[in-house]
Design an enzyme around this catalytic site. Structure first.
Site, PDB file in Angstrom:
ATOM      1  N   TYR A  92    -112.914  22.540  18.763  1.00 20.52           N
ATOM      2  CA  TYR A  92    -113.474  23.886  18.551  1.00 20.52           C
ATOM      3  C   TYR A  92    -113.816  24.624  19.848  1.00 20.52           C
ATOM      4  CZ  TYR A  92    -113.675  23.655  13.414  1.00 20.52           C
ATOM      5  OH  TYR A  92    -113.358  23.615  12.065  1.00 20.52           O
ATOM      6  N   ASN A 143    -114.747  20.158   9.401  1.00 20.60           N
ATOM      7  CA  ASN A 143    -114.345  21.559   9.222  1.00 20.60           C
ATOM      8  C   ASN A 143    -114.725  21.939   7.794  1.00 20.60           C
ATOM      9  OD1 ASN A 143    -111.973  21.134   7.383  1.00 20.60           O
ATOM     10  ND2 ASN A 143    -111.257  20.000   9.179  1.00 20.60           N
ATOM     11  N   SER A 149    -118.652  20.726  18.092  1.00 14.77           N
ATOM     12  CA  SER A 149    -117.883  21.913  18.531  1.00 14.77           C
ATOM     13  C   SER A 149    -117.288  21.831  19.940  1.00 14.77           C
ATOM     14  CB  SER A 149    -118.710  23.206  18.433  1.00 14.77           C
ATOM     15  OG  SER A 149    -118.784  23.647  17.090  1.00 14.77           O
ATOM     16  N   ASP A 170    -118.807   5.037  20.884  1.00 21.86           N
ATOM     17  CA  ASP A 170    -118.030   5.482  19.726  1.00 21.86           C
ATOM     18  C   ASP A 170    -119.008   5.597  18.557  1.00 21.86           C
ATOM     19  OD1 ASP A 170    -116.499   5.728  17.443  1.00 21.86           O
ATOM     20  OD2 ASP A 170    -115.028   4.213  18.063  1.00 21.86           O
ATOM     21  N   ILE A 171    -119.185   6.795  18.051  1.00 20.79           N
ATOM     22  CA  ILE A 171    -120.210   7.026  17.031  1.00 20.79           C
ATOM     23  C   ILE A 171    -119.916   6.266  15.739  1.00 20.79           C
ATOM     24  CG2 ILE A 171    -119.287   9.103  15.886  1.00 20.79           C
ATOM     25  CD1 ILE A 171    -122.165  10.282  16.184  1.00 20.79           C
ATOM     26  N   VAL A 181    -113.565  13.412  16.060  1.00 17.33           N
ATOM     27  CA  VAL A 181    -114.545  12.483  15.499  1.00 17.33           C
ATOM     28  C   VAL A 181    -114.436  12.457  13.967  1.00 17.33           C
ATOM     29  CG1 VAL A 181    -116.489  14.106  15.394  1.00 17.33           C
ATOM     30  CG2 VAL A 181    -116.925  11.694  15.809  1.00 17.33           C
ATOM     31  N   ASP A 182    -114.057  13.560  13.380  1.00 17.64           N
ATOM     32  CA  ASP A 182    -113.857  13.656  11.926  1.00 17.64           C
ATOM     33  C   ASP A 182    -112.792  12.647  11.471  1.00 17.64           C
ATOM     34  OD1 ASP A 182    -113.946  14.604   9.334  1.00 17.64           O
ATOM     35  OD2 ASP A 182    -113.007  16.531   9.762  1.00 17.64           O
TER      36      ASP A 182
END
Ligand code: AR6
Length: 180
Positions: free
Chosen positions: A134, A31, A130, A17-18, A40-41
């Site tokens: 995306y 975005n 992406s 998990d970043i 993730v954002d």
């Protein structure tokens, strides 16, 4: 758990998990609005707290009133995350492969690395930009990510270490298989 060291140890491919990564900067697959979203954002803004969005708002007002163009990158505080900075970049939305997707994705990696270099950061962690919402095919994205990072590290000593953090073992394995 996967952990593979490539490019003379400067590129580490791993699962995790970043938002938990203890590095100088984590990259956000944002975005253009920079106002948060899913994937993730969403995780970065949730775990990092409201300070990140507050700085994003200022960046929008002062530098990017129409939004951050795809392929560009900016940085903010990492708020309550273990990292020091969040580097926000916007990847391409996959259409058919004929809409400059690879060029834009490459720009997103390069400009994020350039931010880390300008800030003189030792380490940076990327998610697979992406390849979620995306829709960029993971095998194709792997090649672009690897080539862009390789190219940058060949020309620059900073950042010293780049982590590619995959959310699932399958994603990490697809990456490793795709760059062979
Ligand atoms: N740690 C590491 N990787 C993660 C995490 C995490 N905590 N969460 C998800 N991933 P995505 P995109 C992986 O959809 O395709 C947002 O709404 C995920 O499994 O987060 O660039 C933005 O606001 C996938 O492999 O980003 C934009 O609107 C990778 O991160 C849009 O999504 C990227 O998936 C951007 O879409």
């Amino acid at each position: 758990m996967i952990e593979q060291h490539l490019l003379n140890g400067r590129l580490i491919v791993e699962t995790g998990d970043i938002t938990e990564k203890n590095v100088d900067a984590v990259v956000n697959a944002a975005n253009s609005s920079l106002m948060g979203g899913g994937g993730v954002d969403g995780a970065i803004h949730r775990r990092g707290g409201p300070e990140i969005k507050a700085e994003c708002k200022t960046i929008r007002q002062t530098s990017y009133p129409d939004g951050l163009p795809a392929g560009e990158a900016v940085h903010t505080t990492a708020g309550e995350l273990p990292a020091k900075y969040v580097i926000h970049t916007v990847g391409p939305i996959w259409k058919d492969g004929q809409a400059n997707e690879s060029e834009i994705l490459s720009n997103a990696y390069r400009n994020s690395l350039q931010q880390a270099s300008t800030l003189k950061l030792g380490s940076i962690a990327f998610p697979a930009i992406s390849t979620g919402i995306y829709g960029y095919p993971r095998e194709k994205a792997a090649r672009v990510a690897f080539d862009s990072i390789n190219d940058f590290l060949e020309k620059n000593d900073i950042p010293e270490k780049v982590f590619l953090v995959f959310y699932s073992e399958l994603d990490a394995q697809i990456f490793l298989d795709s760059i062979r």
